[in-house]
Design an enzyme around this catalytic site. Sequence first.
Site, PDB file in Angstrom:
ATOM      1  NE  ARG A  42       5.604  -0.628  10.318  1.00  0.00           N
ATOM      2  CZ  ARG A  42       5.073  -0.589   9.210  1.00  0.00           C
ATOM      3  NH1 ARG A  42       4.568  -0.279   8.228  1.00  0.00           N
ATOM      4  NH2 ARG A  42       3.554  -1.765   9.371  1.00  0.00           N
TER       5      ARG A  42
ATOM      6  NE  ARG B  98       7.759  -3.056   6.378  1.00  0.00           N
ATOM      7  CZ  ARG B  98       6.560  -2.535   6.385  1.00  0.00           C
ATOM      8  NH1 ARG B  98       5.968  -1.598   5.618  1.00  0.00           N
ATOM      9  NH2 ARG B  98       5.648  -3.426   7.256  1.00  0.00           N
TER      10      ARG B  98
ATOM     11  CE  LYS C  71      -1.805  -1.131   3.269  1.00  0.00           C
ATOM     12  NZ  LYS C  71      -1.312  -2.763   3.880  1.00  0.00           N
TER      13      LYS C  71
ATOM     14  NE  ARG D 232       1.244  -5.912  11.371  1.00  0.00           N
ATOM     15  CZ  ARG D 232       2.682  -5.103  10.221  1.00  0.00           C
ATOM     16  NH1 ARG D 232       3.882  -5.912  10.671  1.00  0.00           N
ATOM     17  NH2 ARG D 232       2.363  -4.412   9.014  1.00  0.00           N
TER      18      ARG D 232
ATOM     19  NE  ARG E  10      -5.191  -1.462   9.710  1.00  0.00           N
ATOM     20  CZ  ARG E  10      -4.058  -1.301   9.186  1.00  0.00           C
ATOM     21  NH1 ARG E  10      -4.250  -0.216   8.371  1.00  0.00           N
ATOM     22  NH2 ARG E  10      -3.032  -2.042   9.018  1.00  0.00           N
TER      23      ARG E  10
HETATM   24  P1  AP5 Z   1       4.322  -1.692   1.504  1.00  0.00           P
HETATM   25  O1  AP5 Z   1       4.616  -1.133   0.853  1.00  0.00           O
HETATM   26  O2  AP5 Z   1       5.424  -0.873   3.092  1.00  0.00           O
HETATM   27  O3  AP5 Z   1       2.891  -2.226   2.379  1.00  0.00           O
HETATM   28  P2  AP5 Z   1       2.189  -1.711   3.327  1.00  0.00           P
HETATM   29  O4  AP5 Z   1       0.724  -2.756   3.242  1.00  0.00           O
HETATM   30  O5  AP5 Z   1       2.233  -0.547   3.604  1.00  0.00           O
HETATM   31  O6  AP5 Z   1       2.539  -2.253   4.241  1.00  0.00           O
HETATM   32  P3  AP5 Z   1       2.577  -1.674   6.256  1.00  0.00           P
HETATM   33  O7  AP5 Z   1       3.538  -2.558   6.821  1.00  0.00           O
HETATM   34  O8  AP5 Z   1       3.044  -0.459   5.875  1.00  0.00           O
HETATM   35  O9  AP5 Z   1       0.660  -1.898   6.038  1.00  0.00           O
HETATM   36  P4  AP5 Z   1       0.475  -2.685   7.643  1.00  0.00           P
HETATM   37  O10 AP5 Z   1      -1.381  -2.227   7.302  1.00  0.00           O
HETATM   38  O11 AP5 Z   1       0.809  -3.414   8.174  1.00  0.00           O
HETATM   39  O12 AP5 Z   1       0.624  -0.917   8.396  1.00  0.00           O
HETATM   40  P5  AP5 Z   1      -0.414  -0.013   8.519  1.00  0.00           P
HETATM   41  O13 AP5 Z   1       1.336   1.181   8.762  1.00  0.00           O
HETATM   42  O14 AP5 Z   1      -1.219   0.761   8.045  1.00  0.00           O
HETATM   43  O15 AP5 Z   1       5.464  -2.871   1.601  1.00  0.00           O
HETATM   44  C1  AP5 Z   1       6.271  -3.330   2.403  1.00  0.00           C
HETATM   45  C2  AP5 Z   1       7.255  -4.011   1.691  1.00  0.00           C
HETATM   46  O16 AP5 Z   1       7.061  -4.810   0.802  1.00  0.00           O
HETATM   47  C3  AP5 Z   1       8.297  -2.961   1.760  1.00  0.00           C
HETATM   48  O17 AP5 Z   1       9.904  -3.424   2.466  1.00  0.00           O
HETATM   49  C4  AP5 Z   1       8.464  -3.197   0.746  1.00  0.00           C
HETATM   50  O18 AP5 Z   1       9.461  -2.287   0.321  1.00  0.00           O
HETATM   51  C5  AP5 Z   1       8.282  -4.451  -0.068  1.00  0.00           C
HETATM   52  N1  AP5 Z   1       7.601  -4.177  -1.125  1.00  0.00           N
HETATM   53  C6  AP5 Z   1       6.435  -3.801  -2.061  1.00  0.00           C
HETATM   54  N2  AP5 Z   1       6.084  -4.062  -3.131  1.00  0.00           N
HETATM   55  C7  AP5 Z   1       6.741  -4.762  -3.623  1.00  0.00           C
HETATM   56  C8  AP5 Z   1       6.664  -5.972  -4.503  1.00  0.00           C
HETATM   57  N3  AP5 Z   1       5.734  -5.853  -5.614  1.00  0.00           N
HETATM   58  N4  AP5 Z   1       7.529  -6.938  -4.486  1.00  0.00           N
HETATM   59  C9  AP5 Z   1       8.013  -7.353  -3.166  1.00  0.00           C
HETATM   60  N5  AP5 Z   1       8.247  -6.546  -2.503  1.00  0.00           N
HETATM   61  C10 AP5 Z   1       7.653  -5.127  -2.450  1.00  0.00           C
HETATM   62  O19 AP5 Z   1      -0.537  -0.500  10.139  1.00  0.00           O
HETATM   63  C11 AP5 Z   1       0.721   0.025  11.123  1.00  0.00           C
HETATM   64  C12 AP5 Z   1      -0.620  -0.351  12.317  1.00  0.00           C
HETATM   65  O20 AP5 Z   1      -0.708   0.728  13.319  1.00  0.00           O
HETATM   66  C13 AP5 Z   1      -1.874  -1.308  12.740  1.00  0.00           C
HETATM   67  O21 AP5 Z   1      -1.689  -2.936  12.888  1.00  0.00           O
HETATM   68  C14 AP5 Z   1      -2.973  -0.681  13.195  1.00  0.00           C
HETATM   69  O22 AP5 Z   1      -2.108  -1.285  14.640  1.00  0.00           O
HETATM   70  C15 AP5 Z   1      -2.567   0.919  13.438  1.00  0.00           C
HETATM   71  N6  AP5 Z   1      -3.378   1.199  13.064  1.00  0.00           N
HETATM   72  C16 AP5 Z   1      -2.954   1.580  11.864  1.00  0.00           C
HETATM   73  N7  AP5 Z   1      -4.160   2.407  10.837  1.00  0.00           N
HETATM   74  C17 AP5 Z   1      -5.302   1.615  11.617  1.00  0.00           C
HETATM   75  C18 AP5 Z   1      -6.720   2.587  11.483  1.00  0.00           C
HETATM   76  N8  AP5 Z   1      -6.883   2.232  10.700  1.00  0.00           N
HETATM   77  N9  AP5 Z   1      -7.541   1.355  12.564  1.00  0.00           N
HETATM   78  C19 AP5 Z   1      -6.531   1.093  13.448  1.00  0.00           C
HETATM   79  N10 AP5 Z   1      -5.270   0.879  13.776  1.00  0.00           N
HETATM   80  C20 AP5 Z   1      -4.533   1.055  12.599  1.00  0.00           C
HETATM   81 MG    MG Z   2       2.017   1.025   5.101  1.00  0.00          MG
END
Ligand code: AP5
Ligand code: MG
Length: 192
Positions: free
Chosen positions: A134, A128, A14, A146, A89
């Site tokens: 993180r 990562r 994402k 997660r 979410r």
């Molecule tokens: P990346 O682009 O970072 O993927 P992402 O989907 O953004 O992954 P996140 O870990 O950020 O997702 P998340 O939903 O768990 O975290 P968030 O910050 O939203 O890519 C991942 C890796 O893969 C990178 O190293 C990248 O380089 C690599 N990659 C990308 N594309 C690739 C490809 N095509 N091939 C190979 N490798 C690739 O949330 C974190 C926490 O915050 C949650 O768990 C929760 O506790 C809290 N939170 C956030 N939002 C909310 C909400 N709305 N409600 C409640 N709690 C929330």
């Molecule tokens: Mg992200």
Amino acid sequence: MINLILFGPPGSGKGTQAARLVEKYKLVHISTGDLFRYEMGNNTPLGQQAKAYISQGELVPDEVTIGMLRNKVEAHPDAKGFIFDGFPRTIPQAEALDLLMAEEKTEIHTLLALHVPDEEIIKRITLRGETSGRSDDLDENIIRNRIDVYKSETSPVYDYYAGQDKSHSIEGLGTIDAIFDRLCAVIDAIGK
Ligand code: AP5
Ligand code: MG
């Protein structure tokens, strides 16, 4: 104006794809995960509140998250549109977002869901975790939690927007460029 939800499990790409979409379509990117990490980095009361949930791979409570999101949207009155990454979410978050969009005299136009198998997610996030700093990237049990939370609490949001004919599934495996092209094809077909 075009408002997109970039949807998918942890590590599905994402954030990676949002950065490119922002460039191409000149939208404002709002990642609730990035916002929480900023607050945690500055040790604010909001950051302290969020930390206990995030480090365990649990969701931060809706009322906290929705309030933070609303503030961020209202801070950009001249936006050409938004990319919501990691929000909504839960169903209550989706309902709150629809309400907020209606108040802003606009709507969500599409939800783009990246599909990536669990084992690939674990590989990506573990890799990562070597450099990200993180707290939720370090332990495989937390990464798996997660993914479980995504399946139980978040995946119904896909169906919620499918009920409005707005949900699209996109293959999230392949090169970053190939996935970007798939996303753009859907966005361009909307033609806003
Ligand atoms: P990346 O682009 O970072 O993927 P992402 O989907 O953004 O992954 P996140 O870990 O950020 O997702 P998340 O939903 O768990 O975290 P968030 O910050 O939203 O890519 C991942 C890796 O893969 C990178 O190293 C990248 O380089 C690599 N990659 C990308 N594309 C690739 C490809 N095509 N091939 C190979 N490798 C690739 O949330 C974190 C926490 O915050 C949650 O768990 C929760 O506790 C809290 N939170 C956030 N939002 C909310 C909400 N709305 N409600 C409640 N709690 C929330
Ligand atoms: Mg992200």
